[in-house]
Design a protein around this motif. Structure first.
Motif, PDB file in Angstrom:
ATOM      1  N   CYS A  38       0.863  -1.243   0.014  1.00 29.49           N
ATOM      2  CA  CYS A  38      -0.073   0.118  -0.013  1.00 29.49           C
ATOM      3  C   CYS A  38       0.914   1.313  -0.159  1.00 29.49           C
ATOM      4  CB  CYS A  38      -0.755   0.094   1.050  1.00 29.49           C
ATOM      5  SG  CYS A  38      -0.151   0.279   2.822  1.00 29.49           S
ATOM      6  N   CYS A  90     -10.116  10.148   2.345  1.00 32.60           N
ATOM      7  CA  CYS A  90      -9.947   9.563   3.570  1.00 32.60           C
ATOM      8  C   CYS A  90      -8.964   9.683   4.647  1.00 32.60           C
ATOM      9  CB  CYS A  90     -10.350   7.983   3.885  1.00 32.60           C
ATOM     10  SG  CYS A  90      -9.010   6.917   3.266  1.00 32.60           S
ATOM     11  N   CYS A 132      -4.021   7.045   2.933  1.00 32.96           N
ATOM     12  CA  CYS A 132      -2.617   6.987   2.276  1.00 32.96           C
ATOM     13  C   CYS A 132      -1.686   8.214   2.271  1.00 32.96           C
ATOM     14  CB  CYS A 132      -3.139   6.653   0.662  1.00 32.96           C
ATOM     15  SG  CYS A 132      -4.012   7.913  -0.041  1.00 32.96           S
ATOM     16  N   LEU A 172      -0.884   3.040  -2.883  1.00 35.97           N
ATOM     17  CA  LEU A 172      -2.264   2.846  -3.358  1.00 35.97           C
ATOM     18  C   LEU A 172      -3.344   3.739  -2.541  1.00 35.97           C
ATOM     19  CD1 LEU A 172      -2.757  -0.971  -3.028  1.00 35.97           C
ATOM     20  CD2 LEU A 172      -2.162   0.333  -5.091  1.00 35.97           C
ATOM     21  N   CYS A 173      -4.414   4.198  -3.272  1.00 30.66           N
ATOM     22  CA  CYS A 173      -5.156   5.019  -2.856  1.00 30.66           C
ATOM     23  C   CYS A 173      -6.512   4.669  -3.511  1.00 30.66           C
ATOM     24  CB  CYS A 173      -5.171   6.614  -3.523  1.00 30.66           C
ATOM     25  SG  CYS A 173      -6.409   7.804  -2.850  1.00 30.66           S
ATOM     26  N   ARG A 174      -7.593   4.425  -2.629  1.00 29.90           N
ATOM     27  CA  ARG A 174      -8.938   3.895  -2.998  1.00 29.90           C
ATOM     28  C   ARG A 174      -9.803   5.053  -3.107  1.00 29.90           C
ATOM     29  NH1 ARG A 174      -9.515  -2.196  -2.188  1.00 29.90           N
ATOM     30  NH2 ARG A 174      -7.410  -2.809  -2.309  1.00 29.90           N
ATOM     31  N   CYS A 175      -9.560   6.138  -2.676  1.00 31.67           N
ATOM     32  CA  CYS A 175     -10.466   7.067  -2.808  1.00 31.67           C
ATOM     33  C   CYS A 175     -10.571   8.225  -3.975  1.00 31.67           C
ATOM     34  CB  CYS A 175     -10.286   7.979  -1.635  1.00 31.67           C
ATOM     35  SG  CYS A 175     -10.534   7.045   0.089  1.00 31.67           S
ATOM     36  N   THR A 176      -9.233   8.756  -4.386  1.00 28.03           N
ATOM     37  CA  THR A 176      -8.995   9.868  -5.036  1.00 28.03           C
ATOM     38  C   THR A 176      -9.069   9.417  -6.636  1.00 28.03           C
ATOM     39  OG1 THR A 176      -6.842   9.800  -5.220  1.00 28.03           O
ATOM     40  CG2 THR A 176      -7.824  11.077  -3.303  1.00 28.03           C
ATOM     41  N   GLY A 177      -8.668   8.402  -7.213  1.00 23.51           N
ATOM     42  CA  GLY A 177      -8.522   8.292  -8.721  1.00 23.51           C
ATOM     43  C   GLY A 177      -7.140   8.944  -9.183  1.00 23.51           C
ATOM     44  N   TYR A 178      -6.224   9.723  -8.076  1.00 26.57           N
ATOM     45  CA  TYR A 178      -4.889   9.813  -8.372  1.00 26.57           C
ATOM     46  C   TYR A 178      -4.700  11.197  -9.183  1.00 26.57           C
ATOM     47  CZ  TYR A 178      -3.855   5.145  -6.905  1.00 26.57           C
ATOM     48  OH  TYR A 178      -3.657   4.157  -6.320  1.00 26.57           O
TER      49      TYR A 178
END
Length: 163
Positions: A30, A84, A87, A118-124
């Motif tokens: 992560c 959140c 990350c 890894l980021c599961r919220c922002t889409g980078y």
């Protein structure tokens, strides 16, 4: 008994804003626990405390100086580069290491640098924008001008009294 990963060693460590650890440590997948170790970004879950004896370690708490946010922290704030926040410490430290090596990274170089986080919220996308803003500020440029925007257009919401 093996030595614990170094962020968890010692009595004074508080994980409030610093390196994060997943429920299953030592996966290295992560990047949330990334710190700067002797000038290099490392995932702290892969390093034992005994291995860093005498090393220089910088965590996300070391970015702000004299009560002022580091340009990366400001960029994440301005560009909404977090949601959140899980990350965020690792992203900030990875981006910090990138900008130390390359003060003018391309979008592709930024994306490659953070590819281990890894980021599961922002889409980078907003994380990339945040790093670009910080890079411009660290180079002494206005972020809007560095992004190729018309500075007057970038300042327009403030002139109208909007947000």
């Amino acid at each position: 008994m093996p030595s614990p990963p170094f962020p968890t060693a010692g009595k004074n460590w508080t994980p409030s804003t610093g390196p994060r650890h997943l429920v299953i440590p030592d996966t290295t997948s992560c990047g949330a626990c990334t710190v700067i170790l002797d000038g290099r970004p490392v995932k702290s879950c892969t390093v034992f405390a005994v291995q860093v004896d005498g090393s220089e370690i910088m965590t996300v708490e070391g970015l702000a100086q004299d009560g002022q946010l580091h340009p990366l922290q400001k960029g994440f704030w301005d560009q909404h580069g977090l949601q959140c926040g899980y990350c965020t410490p690792g992203m900030l430290m990875t981006a910090y290491a990138l900008l130390q090596r390359n003060p003018n990274p391309t979008e592709e170089e930024i994306r490659f640098a953070i590819s281990g986080n890894l980021c599961r919220c922002t889409g980078y996308q907003n994380i990339v924008k945040a790093v670009q803003q910080a890079a411009a500020e660290l180079r002494g440029e206005t972020p809007a001008a560095a992004a190729g925007e018309d500075v007057a257009v970038a300042a327009e919401p403030q002139a109208r009294g909007g947000n």
